[in-house]
Motif scaffolding. Structure first.
Motif, PDB file in Angstrom:
ATOM      1  N   PHE A 137       0.831  -1.206   0.000  1.00  0.00           N
ATOM      2  CA  PHE A 137       0.000   0.000   0.000  1.00  0.00           C
ATOM      3  C   PHE A 137       0.870   1.262   0.000  1.00  0.00           C
ATOM      4  CE2 PHE A 137      -2.619   2.956   2.796  1.00  0.00           C
ATOM      5  CZ  PHE A 137      -3.470   3.351   1.791  1.00  0.00           C
ATOM      6  N   TYR A 138       1.879   1.293   0.877  1.00  0.00           N
ATOM      7  CA  TYR A 138       2.742   2.472   0.997  1.00  0.00           C
ATOM      8  C   TYR A 138       3.481   2.757  -0.303  1.00  0.00           C
ATOM      9  CZ  TYR A 138       2.575   4.084   5.846  1.00  0.00           C
ATOM     10  OH  TYR A 138       2.187   4.669   7.026  1.00  0.00           O
ATOM     11  N   PHE A 139       4.070   1.714  -0.886  1.00  0.00           N
ATOM     12  CA  PHE A 139       4.885   1.959  -2.078  1.00  0.00           C
ATOM     13  C   PHE A 139       4.036   2.236  -3.313  1.00  0.00           C
ATOM     14  CE2 PHE A 139       8.357   0.256   0.484  1.00  0.00           C
ATOM     15  CZ  PHE A 139       9.341   1.181   0.172  1.00  0.00           C
ATOM     16  N   GLY A 140       2.773   1.858  -3.276  1.00  0.00           N
ATOM     17  CA  GLY A 140       1.873   2.283  -4.340  1.00  0.00           C
ATOM     18  C   GLY A 140       1.581   3.768  -4.273  1.00  0.00           C
ATOM     19  N   ILE A 141       1.550   4.309  -3.052  1.00  0.00           N
ATOM     20  CA  ILE A 141       1.237   5.725  -2.859  1.00  0.00           C
ATOM     21  C   ILE A 141       2.430   6.626  -3.175  1.00  0.00           C
ATOM     22  CG2 ILE A 141       0.768   7.434  -1.047  1.00  0.00           C
ATOM     23  CD1 ILE A 141      -1.162   5.391   0.175  1.00  0.00           C
ATOM     24  N   VAL A 142       3.634   6.215  -2.746  1.00  0.00           N
ATOM     25  CA  VAL A 142       4.787   7.116  -2.912  1.00  0.00           C
ATOM     26  C   VAL A 142       5.187   7.296  -4.365  1.00  0.00           C
ATOM     27  CG1 VAL A 142       5.712   6.667  -0.619  1.00  0.00           C
ATOM     28  CG2 VAL A 142       6.495   5.278  -2.537  1.00  0.00           C
ATOM     29  N   SER A 143       4.589   6.541  -5.276  1.00  0.00           N
ATOM     30  CA  SER A 143       4.882   6.779  -6.688  1.00  0.00           C
ATOM     31  C   SER A 143       4.417   8.174  -7.110  1.00  0.00           C
ATOM     32  CB  SER A 143       4.207   5.717  -7.558  1.00  0.00           C
ATOM     33  OG  SER A 143       2.815   5.703  -7.356  1.00  0.00           O
ATOM     34  N   ASP A 144       3.422   8.721  -6.412  1.00  0.00           N
ATOM     35  CA  ASP A 144       2.983  10.094  -6.682  1.00  0.00           C
ATOM     36  C   ASP A 144       4.044  11.115  -6.292  1.00  0.00           C
ATOM     37  OD1 ASP A 144       0.591   9.598  -7.871  1.00  0.00           O
ATOM     38  OD2 ASP A 144      -0.663  10.126  -6.169  1.00  0.00           O
ATOM     39  N   LEU A 145       5.024  10.658  -5.518  1.00  0.00           N
ATOM     40  CA  LEU A 145       6.056  11.540  -4.989  1.00  0.00           C
ATOM     41  C   LEU A 145       7.399  11.325  -5.688  1.00  0.00           C
ATOM     42  CD1 LEU A 145       5.971  13.548  -2.548  1.00  0.00           C
ATOM     43  CD2 LEU A 145       6.993  11.736  -1.171  1.00  0.00           C
ATOM     44  N   THR A 146       7.543  10.168  -6.322  1.00  0.00           N
ATOM     45  CA  THR A 146       8.848   9.730  -6.821  1.00  0.00           C
ATOM     46  C   THR A 146       9.031  10.087  -8.295  1.00  0.00           C
ATOM     47  OG1 THR A 146       8.636   7.847  -5.313  1.00  0.00           O
ATOM     48  CG2 THR A 146      10.400   7.753  -6.953  1.00  0.00           C
ATOM     49  N   PRO A 147      10.132  10.792  -8.640  1.00  0.00           N
ATOM     50  CA  PRO A 147      10.417  11.051 -10.057  1.00  0.00           C
ATOM     51  C   PRO A 147      10.640   9.740 -10.794  1.00  0.00           C
ATOM     52  CG  PRO A 147      11.812  12.369  -8.578  1.00  0.00           C
ATOM     53  CD  PRO A 147      11.138  11.330  -7.738  1.00  0.00           C
ATOM     54  N   PRO A 148      10.414   9.674 -12.107  1.00  0.00           N
ATOM     55  CA  PRO A 148      10.251  10.826 -13.000  1.00  0.00           C
ATOM     56  C   PRO A 148       8.812  11.283 -13.217  1.00  0.00           C
ATOM     57  CG  PRO A 148      10.492   8.825 -14.280  1.00  0.00           C
ATOM     58  CD  PRO A 148      10.622   8.412 -12.851  1.00  0.00           C
ATOM     59  N   VAL A 149       7.796  10.521 -12.741  1.00  0.00           N
ATOM     60  CA  VAL A 149       6.414  10.947 -12.991  1.00  0.00           C
ATOM     61  C   VAL A 149       5.948  11.893 -11.891  1.00  0.00           C
ATOM     62  CG1 VAL A 149       4.033  10.184 -13.299  1.00  0.00           C
ATOM     63  CG2 VAL A 149       5.904   8.862 -14.273  1.00  0.00           C
ATOM     64  N   ALA A 150       5.823  11.405 -10.648  1.00  0.00           N
ATOM     65  CA  ALA A 150       5.585  12.237  -9.469  1.00  0.00           C
ATOM     66  C   ALA A 150       4.490  13.284  -9.690  1.00  0.00           C
ATOM     67  CB  ALA A 150       6.883  12.923  -9.045  1.00  0.00           C
ATOM     68  N   LEU A 151       3.252  12.818  -9.878  1.00  0.00           N
ATOM     69  CA  LEU A 151       2.157  13.730 -10.203  1.00  0.00           C
ATOM     70  C   LEU A 151       1.940  14.786  -9.129  1.00  0.00           C
ATOM     71  CD1 LEU A 151      -0.510  11.379 -11.806  1.00  0.00           C
ATOM     72  CD2 LEU A 151       1.039  12.965 -12.941  1.00  0.00           C
ATOM     73  N   ALA A 152       2.066  14.407  -7.854  1.00  0.00           N
ATOM     74  CA  ALA A 152       1.861  15.383  -6.780  1.00  0.00           C
ATOM     75  C   ALA A 152       2.943  16.461  -6.824  1.00  0.00           C
ATOM     76  CB  ALA A 152       1.857  14.685  -5.421  1.00  0.00           C
ATOM     77  N   SER A 153       4.181  16.048  -7.093  1.00  0.00           N
ATOM     78  CA  SER A 153       5.275  17.019  -7.211  1.00  0.00           C
ATOM     79  C   SER A 153       5.086  17.909  -8.435  1.00  0.00           C
ATOM     80  CB  SER A 153       6.620  16.294  -7.291  1.00  0.00           C
ATOM     81  OG  SER A 153       6.853  15.541  -6.132  1.00  0.00           O
ATOM     82  N   LEU A 154       4.580  17.336  -9.519  1.00  0.00           N
ATOM     83  CA  LEU A 154       4.305  18.121 -10.719  1.00  0.00           C
ATOM     84  C   LEU A 154       3.253  19.184 -10.427  1.00  0.00           C
ATOM     85  CD1 LEU A 154       4.714  18.548 -13.762  1.00  0.00           C
ATOM     86  CD2 LEU A 154       2.968  16.817 -14.164  1.00  0.00           C
ATOM     87  N   ALA A 155       2.218  18.790  -9.688  1.00  0.00           N
ATOM     88  CA  ALA A 155       1.179  19.753  -9.315  1.00  0.00           C
ATOM     89  C   ALA A 155       1.745  20.824  -8.393  1.00  0.00           C
ATOM     90  CB  ALA A 155       0.013  19.027  -8.642  1.00  0.00           C
ATOM     91  N   GLY A 156       2.563  20.412  -7.406  1.00  0.00           N
ATOM     92  CA  GLY A 156       3.162  21.381  -6.482  1.00  0.00           C
ATOM     93  C   GLY A 156       4.064  22.366  -7.200  1.00  0.00           C
ATOM     94  N   ALA A 157       4.862  21.859  -8.158  1.00  0.00           N
ATOM     95  CA  ALA A 157       5.736  22.749  -8.930  1.00  0.00           C
ATOM     96  C   ALA A 157       4.918  23.727  -9.759  1.00  0.00           C
ATOM     97  CB  ALA A 157       6.650  21.920  -9.833  1.00  0.00           C
ATOM     98  N   GLY A 158       3.820  23.251 -10.320  1.00  0.00           N
ATOM     99  CA  GLY A 158       2.975  24.125 -11.138  1.00  0.00           C
ATOM    100  C   GLY A 158       2.356  25.242 -10.332  1.00  0.00           C
ATOM    101  N   VAL A 159       1.837  24.914  -9.158  1.00  0.00           N
ATOM    102  CA  VAL A 159       1.215  25.939  -8.312  1.00  0.00           C
ATOM    103  C   VAL A 159       2.261  26.920  -7.802  1.00  0.00           C
ATOM    104  CG1 VAL A 159      -0.132  26.360  -6.216  1.00  0.00           C
ATOM    105  CG2 VAL A 159      -0.658  24.384  -7.656  1.00  0.00           C
TER     106      VAL A 159
END
Length: 667
Positions: free
Chosen positions: A525-547
């Motif tokens: 469960f944990y490692f499925g979630i941190v993919s939103d944080l991990t480059p190169p995709v990191a959708l949450a980081s992409l959103a944070g950078a955009g804002v």
């Protein structure tokens, strides 16, 4: 989901907009948030007029049906899941265009036909349920062709909503089930007929209508609906105001408020990207205003927002599947996840404090902080969340707890005029809740293809054996393989689907090595979630950078450093399940483990970010990271060694700082 603008929040931004430049900056941040939200979250049509009314009526009726089966309704699982999926497929074809070039303002004529077909193939199950049971597995031509149509329609729905990766994986497993004899010997099987496949996927509870869709029907939809209800009544803005009120005056206060508000808002949003694009719209400008660099501000919001999915009492949708798979009360999953979640947010909180000390940042001026007496007047908005915990603690099901929470939210909204639900407002809240649930619903349905393939072909046992072979029969290599596979898969697959696939393949292998089932499933469960944080995709980081108006890579890398506990905690609670509350008998050693865990986390953060009292040298950073890891290990000897090593570095830095001050005074 989008937060309604409150008078409290608007007041903050009015005060931030003291001159035209600040006003332009604030507008830019809001615009960036909107663009990021549209790009990452919203590939939907923007309808109007009769089409919008039709869609909202369908969504509203779906919400009413879900409330009915959670309350007085006594509907069989086959029927409730078929109705649930029928609604979902209909909404997909009306809401999502067939391609990026498709019209976003009107519904294509063929999508009306596909929507009707999506209803028809599921309605067949509802209307012929007794007859299908009496046939005991005999498949007629009508069954076969309608089942085949369901498969094709569901694949198209998945392509539109959850993207090509999960869709491709699902199609692969369907073909593998039929043509298994043509695959490599390690995973080959004798194959099944298309008729057998359709029967399994369409007419049983082992395929599309299996456990994943059942969890979506019984639990997940209600909690997403609850999030929409709470958002529309202003609970999200209250949580943000409360966090700013509590931490705004402290050094680096806006960043600390971002951590806390994102953790709390994650309880009602269920999506890390949605969390960034809502709370980040308010917290990132505040962080930048007090001196945080844009990439750091964006990374703080990204890391905190991802953590919302591991924060009890709601957590992410996959947590409900964990409870259902392990046949444990959902509250036990929440209890087990509580301590690792606290460690995660404590790590981010300490890191932002370090950055504030390093950069000598101050808190917000008093005029930019909401008055506590005004904020506390809206504390009644927390009643629905408190009721969820209370009702589940009393032993009731999560669906019943969500139902009571939704009804209580409507009632308490009447306590103040600005939060009061009118029939029109409630209609749109219900409709928005149904729309927000579609991605998870479709992911759960498509995962049914994969689960059905595993049970029909016997692939689950083969892959578990293959995982053991890859890991050489040793636990650590198996865990590392699982973590890497989960993060890679998570780059193109929603969290829920990622967890189901990885846990089916690796959890049995991990459990066979003596690991507690809860530890094994939470690891996936944990490692499925941190993919939103991990480059190169990191959708949450992409959103944070955009804002934040920052570059992606510095934001993503810093977010990964802030969320380092999400990468480490799963390994610790696999080897030491004492960290999962309720999974082991209480021992006094647990109290020492808590103390050393938080201490080790702070030491590790000092090493990762290179600062204790002053900037750390390269060798001090290495020693601090080693000291932090030693302290985190739930062994007394290693913990004391780690603390001792940190103490030595602290003394060295203190002496060096004194020498620097002395040289500066002489100069």
């Amino acid at each position: 989901m989008k937060l309604p603008e409150s008078r409290g929040q608007k007041g903050i931004f009015d005060r931030l907009s003291g001159n035209s430049k600040k006003e332009a900056d604030s507008a830019t941040d809001a615009s960036a948030a909107g663009k990021v939200s549209d790009a990452l979250m919203d590939s939907k049509r923007t309808l109007a007029g009769a089409s919008l009314l039709l869609l909202n009526l369908i969504c509203f009726s779906m919400a009413l049906f879900q409330l009915y089966i959670a309350g007085p309704g006594n509907v069989l699982a086959n029927i409730s899941r078929a109705i649930h999926l029928g609604y979902g497929m209909c909404i997909v074809f009306l809401l999502y265009p067939a391609s990026k070039g498709g019209s976003r303002q009107r519904i294509a004529w063929f999508d009306f036909i596909l929507a009707a077909a999506g209803i028809a193939v599921n309605l067949y199950i509802v209307l012929n349920f007794e007859q299908l049971n009496m046939r005991a597995g005999l498949v007629t031509q009508v069954d076969f062709y309608l089942g085949l149509l369901l498969v094709l329609l569901l694949v198209e729905c998945a392509r539109r909503v959850v993207g090509p990766v999960l869709t491709g994986i699902a199609v692969f497993f369907l073909l593998y089930t039929v043509y298994g004899q043509y695959f490599p010997e390690a995973v080959a099987h004798r194959g099944v007929s298309w008729t057998h496949l359709i029967r399994h996927m369409y007419l049983t509870l082992e395929g599309v209508y299996g456990i994943a869709l059942g969890v979506s029907t019984d639990f997940i939809f209600l909690f997403i609906l609850m999030g929409a209800i709470l958002t529309h009544m202003g609970s999200g803005e209250f949580l943000i105001d409360l966090a700013i009120c509590a931490f705004g005056r402290q050094r680096g206060g806006p960043a600390k408020a971002a951590v806390v508000s994102s953790a709390m808002f994650g309880v009602i949003s269920g999506s890390s990207v949605a969390n960034v694009c809502t709370t980040g719209t308010f917290t990132i400008p505040l962080m930048k205003k007090t001196g945080y660099r844009p990439f750091f501000a964006g990374s703080v919001e990204a890391a905190a927002s991802v953590g919302g999915q591991i924060m009890p009492p709601v957590m992410g949708a996959a947590a409900f599947i964990i409870a259902e798979t392990l046949k444990q009360p959902y509250l036990m999953v929440c209890a087990a996840a509580a301590f690792p979640a606290l460690l995660y947010f404590a790590g981010i909180f300490f890191a932002v404090h370090q950055e504030a000390v390093r950069s000598n940042l101050q808190g917000l001026p008093p005029e930019d902080i909401p008055k506590f007496r005004h904020v506390v007047k809206r504390a009644y908005l927390l009643i629905p969340l408190a009721l969820i915990i209370l009702i589940m603690a009393l032993g009731f099901s999560p669906s019943y707890a969500a139902l009571i929470s939704i009804l209580s939210a409507i009632v308490v909204s009447w306590l103040r005029k600005e939060t009061r639900y009118t029939p029109k407002k409630l209609f749109f809240a219900f409709a928005d809740g149904a729309k927000s649930a579609i991605e998870v619903l479709l992911a759960c349905a498509v995962v049914g293809f994969i689960i059905g393939s595993f049970t029909l072909s016997g692939m689950g046992l083969r892959l578990a054996s293959l995982v053991l072979d890859i890991g050489g029969g040793h636990l650590l290599p198996t865990l590392i393989f699982t973590a890497l596979a989960s993060m890679v898969l998570g780059m193109g697959v929603p969290t829920t689907a990622n967890y189901v696939m990885i846990s089916m393949i690796t959890a049995p292998a991990i459990v066979s090595m003596g690991v507690l089932p809860m530890s094994a499933h939470l690891f996936c469960f944990y490692f499925g979630i941190v993919s939103d944080l991990t480059p190169p995709v990191a959708l949450a980081s992409l959103a944070g950078a955009g804002v934040a108006g920052a570059k992606f890579w510095p934001t993503a890398i810093n977010a990964s450093k802030l969320g380092i506990m999400a990468y480490l905690a799963p390994f610790f609670f696999v080897y030491h399940p004492m960290l999962l509350i309720g999974q082991m008998p209480f021992e006094p050693m647990f109290l020492l483990t808590i103390l050393f865990s938080f201490t080790g986390l702070m030491i590790l953060s000092c090493g990762v970010f290179g600062f204790v009292l002053i900037e750390a040298t390269w060798y001090e950073r290495i020693l601090l990271i080693v000291a932090g890891l030693l302290t985190l290990l739930p062994e007394l000897i290693t913990s004391f060694v780690g603390v001792g090593l940190f103490g030595a570095i602290y003394i060295l830095q203190r002496l060096r700082r004194q020498r620097q001050k002395l040289r500066a005074s002489v100069a």
